[in-house]
Design an enzyme around this catalytic site. Structure first.
Site, PDB file in Angstrom:
ATOM      1  N   CYS A 163      14.104  10.102   5.956  1.00  0.00           N
ATOM      2  CA  CYS A 163      13.883   9.961   7.454  1.00  0.00           C
ATOM      3  C   CYS A 163      15.316   9.956   8.128  1.00  0.00           C
ATOM      4  O   CYS A 163      15.172  10.494   9.102  1.00  0.00           O
ATOM      5  CB  CYS A 163      13.648   8.434   7.489  1.00  0.00           C
ATOM      6  SG  CYS A 163      14.596   7.365   6.476  1.00  0.00           S
TER       7      CYS A 163
ATOM      8  N   LYS B 237       0.835  -1.064   0.135  1.00  0.00           N
ATOM      9  CA  LYS B 237      -0.031  -0.090   0.246  1.00  0.00           C
ATOM     10  C   LYS B 237       0.778   1.121  -0.034  1.00  0.00           C
ATOM     11  O   LYS B 237       1.296   1.683   1.133  1.00  0.00           O
ATOM     12  CB  LYS B 237      -0.810  -0.188   1.228  1.00  0.00           C
ATOM     13  CG  LYS B 237      -2.271   0.494   1.254  1.00  0.00           C
ATOM     14  CD  LYS B 237      -2.140   2.043   0.745  1.00  0.00           C
ATOM     15  CE  LYS B 237      -1.812   2.771   1.814  1.00  0.00           C
ATOM     16  NZ  LYS B 237      -1.866   4.585   1.369  1.00  0.00           N
TER      17      LYS B 237
ATOM     18  N   GLU C 240       9.748   1.471  10.415  1.00  0.00           N
ATOM     19  CA  GLU C 240      10.756   2.486  10.286  1.00  0.00           C
ATOM     20  C   GLU C 240      10.095   3.618  10.195  1.00  0.00           C
ATOM     21  O   GLU C 240       9.435   4.075   9.428  1.00  0.00           O
ATOM     22  CB  GLU C 240      11.436   2.170   8.931  1.00  0.00           C
ATOM     23  CG  GLU C 240      12.036   0.889   8.636  1.00  0.00           C
ATOM     24  CD  GLU C 240      13.367   0.563   9.188  1.00  0.00           C
ATOM     25  OE1 GLU C 240      14.024   1.444   9.820  1.00  0.00           O
ATOM     26  OE2 GLU C 240      13.913  -0.436   9.188  1.00  0.00           O
ATOM     27  N   LEU C 241      10.535   4.617  11.146  1.00  0.00           N
ATOM     28  CA  LEU C 241       9.548   5.690  11.451  1.00  0.00           C
ATOM     29  C   LEU C 241      10.684   7.074  11.449  1.00  0.00           C
ATOM     30  O   LEU C 241      11.499   7.184  10.624  1.00  0.00           O
ATOM     31  CB  LEU C 241       9.121   5.775  13.093  1.00  0.00           C
ATOM     32  CG  LEU C 241       8.222   4.112  13.173  1.00  0.00           C
ATOM     33  CD1 LEU C 241       7.926   4.009  14.506  1.00  0.00           C
ATOM     34  CD2 LEU C 241       7.236   4.113  12.033  1.00  0.00           C
TER      35      LEU C 241
ATOM     36  N   GLY D  98       7.016   5.163   7.744  1.00  0.00           N
ATOM     37  CA  GLY D  98       6.198   6.321   7.652  1.00  0.00           C
ATOM     38  C   GLY D  98       6.390   6.976   9.102  1.00  0.00           C
ATOM     39  O   GLY D  98       7.630   6.911   9.844  1.00  0.00           O
TER      40      GLY D  98
ATOM     41  N   GLU E  74      10.791  16.790  13.971  1.00  0.00           N
ATOM     42  CA  GLU E  74      11.122  16.467  12.546  1.00  0.00           C
ATOM     43  C   GLU E  74      10.411  17.479  11.672  1.00  0.00           C
ATOM     44  O   GLU E  74       9.085  17.355  11.307  1.00  0.00           O
ATOM     45  CB  GLU E  74      10.611  15.130  12.268  1.00  0.00           C
ATOM     46  CG  GLU E  74      11.123  14.330  10.762  1.00  0.00           C
ATOM     47  CD  GLU E  74      10.758  13.059  10.593  1.00  0.00           C
ATOM     48  OE1 GLU E  74       9.419  12.766  10.916  1.00  0.00           O
ATOM     49  OE2 GLU E  74      11.278  12.287  10.063  1.00  0.00           O
TER      50      GLU E  74
END
Ligand code: NAD
Length: 490
Positions: free
Chosen positions: A286, A177, A252-253, A230, A383
């Protein structure tokens, strides 16, 4: 409508529109024009994709050897390289990232599939010594099952491949997705699956103009593992859904990565690394090295060097050969970055360079920005996901380490120094998943990547990344053919 590129989802091996027939348009952030018509899938499309993935697992794919899966992955790798120009074009249209960066990235993307193809035929169990001589005990490593791969809008194909390559090598099937902000290239990738000889239903792609469809996928009872890249906020929700189903999740942020520059560093090299860390890809990575922690003695000189380079950064058409920075990828992100610049000014940041949008170019351009700030300033803590570097000073090593670790995040960081002892000492003390010494923004299929703390759970890339897509099964074989006292434990 007729000029729009028409792209299809892939479900059960068939290119398809949404069951509802709905579509949405993807906007090119440089031109501001819609360029593609994308299926606006719903929960029912996710259900169909999960069913197809399950059927593929129970069918031909589930019977294939690791050697045969490796051959599929190698063919897919070669197809990606052969189609790198088209895939790069789709990504640039979606996200405004530089064509030359995307072409390089996608030409190299096959490397991930080759790397994990190399592991597909080396998935080995063990024969384990049993304390009871009447048993032969061995382990089998089996695919975890149907994987939900949910990806963000920055580098969609790279971050998707970090999931899909090990998942397929392990023998899993996947439902992908992509982000509603950059779905095009993943649909371009889907066109290559059948050509690679990968059976129908092994790889499915569902697009939608909303995150809700991602939520449906993450919580789907037919899914066995979730792999997500995300924001930290969405990652928490995905983790909660996965936990509800007792599914493993790789997350994975976000990040707010420090670049620590000591007074003895090669300042030219550090300035270049800072530019690579926070202005490349318009800072929308990221791993952006967005917190500069610099020794007070060299703050002015380093900031001058970075500001000087920033002033020469060529902003413009992402397809232009000389362009170094494209626009921010979408209006929502542009508003967010401009909002952070306003907050920075209100909190008293010193603007060393930039500090505003670049309206002369149209589109969502923001000037590469260098700010000197306080460690408490919002722009140093949150961030931004844009081309904004926030600098603070330190006077001794302990203070530098404390500042580097004073963040909820822990994705990456850098140490710039010529002192080899200090370099390793400080690298060991920064709580982050990747540290570069005198370098920044280098990744490879063979090197683990992922976050400490709020930057995620688990690691992608590297030999052990495949473990996240495998279950371990222990098999006990009774060797005597006899019986035993049924009321005692083995
Ligand atoms: P996002 O969290 O808004 O969306 C990511 C994906 O999740 C999209 O496909 C979205 O449609 C989907 N989604 C939205 N709501 C959902 C829900 N409730 N359940 C399941 N899926 C849902 O993130 P984004 O804005 O697309 O990406 C930017 C963020 O990603 C930044 O924070 C960045 O740091 C992070 N990122 C991390 C890495 C890494 O490897 N650590 C890499 C790239 C980006």
């Amino acid at each position: 409508m007729s000029e729009l590129e028409q792209l299809s989802m892939l479900i059960g091996g068939k290119p398809t529109g949404a069951i509802s027939g709905r579509t949405f348009e993807s906007e090119n952030p440089y031109t501001g024009q819609s360029w593609a018509s994308i299926p606006d899938g719903g929960d029912e499309d996710v259900d169909a994709a999960v069913n197809a993935a399950r059927a593929a697992l129970d069918g031909e794919w589930g019977q294939m050897t690791g050697f045969a899966r490796a051959a599929c992955l190698r063919r897919l790798a070669d197809l990606i390289s052969a189609n790198a120009e088209r895939l790069a074009r789709l990504e640039v249209n979606d996200s405004g990232k530089l064509y030359r960066e995307m072409l390089g990235q996608l030409t190299g993307l096959g490397g991930w599939y080759h790397y994990f193809a190399g592991l597909a035929d080396k998935i080995e169990g063990q024969q384990i010594p049993s304390p009871n001589p009447n048993y032969l005990v061995y382990t089998r490593r089996e695919p975890v099952g149907v994987v939900a791969a949910i990806t963000p809008w920055n580098s969609p194909l790279l971050l998707m491949s970090w999931k899909v390559a090990p998942a397929l090598a392990a023998g899993c099937t996947v439902v992908i997705k992509p982000s509603e902000h950059a779905p095009g290239s993943t649909l371009g990738f889907a066109e290559l699956i059948a050509q690679a000889g990968i059976p129908d239903g092994v790889v499915n792609v569902v697009t939608a103009n909303s995150g809700a469809v991602g939520a449906h996928l993450a919580a789907h009872p037919g899914v066995d593992k979730v792999a997500f890249t995300g924001s930290t906020a969405t990652g928490r929700k995905v983790a909660a859904s996965a936990a509800e189903n007792l599914n493993p999740a790789t997350l994975e942020l976000g990040g707010k990565s420090p670049q620590v520059v000591f007074a003895d560093a090669d300042l030219q090299a550090a300035a270049n690394g800072l530019v690579a860390g926070v202005f490349a890809a318009t800072g929308q990575t990221c791993m952006a090295g967005s917190r500069l922690i610099v020794h007070a003695d060299v703050h002015d000189e380093l900031v001058r060097l970075v500001a000087e380079r920033a002033s020469h950064i060529q902003l413009g058409d992402p397809f232009g050969e000389a362009t170094e920075m494209g626009p921010v990828a979408n209006k929502m992100q542009y508003d967010k970055v401009v909002g952070y610049l306003e907050t920075a000014r209100q909190e008293g940041a010193v603007v060393e360079y930039g500090g505003s949008s670049e309206e002369s170019l149209g589109g969502y351009f923001v000037k590469p920005t260098v700010l000197s700030v306080k460690p408490t300033d919002t722009v140093f803590r949150e961030e931004v996901f844009g081309p904004v570097l926030a600098a603070v000073t330190f006077t001794d090593e302990d203070e530098a380490i404390k500042l580097a670790n004073d963040t909820p995040y822990g994705l990456a960081g850098a140490v710039w120094t010529k002192d080899v002892h200090r370099a390793h000492r400080v690298a060991a003390k920064i709580k982050a998943g990747s540290i570069w010494i005198n370098a920044y923004r280098v990744v490879a299929p063979s090197v683990p990547f992922g976050g400490f703390k709020a930057s995620g759970i688990g690691r992608e890339n590297g030999i052990h990344a495949i473990d996240a897509y495998l279950e371990n099964k222990s098999v006990w074989v009774e060797l005597t053919g006899g019986t035993r006292d049924p009321f005692t434990l083995g």
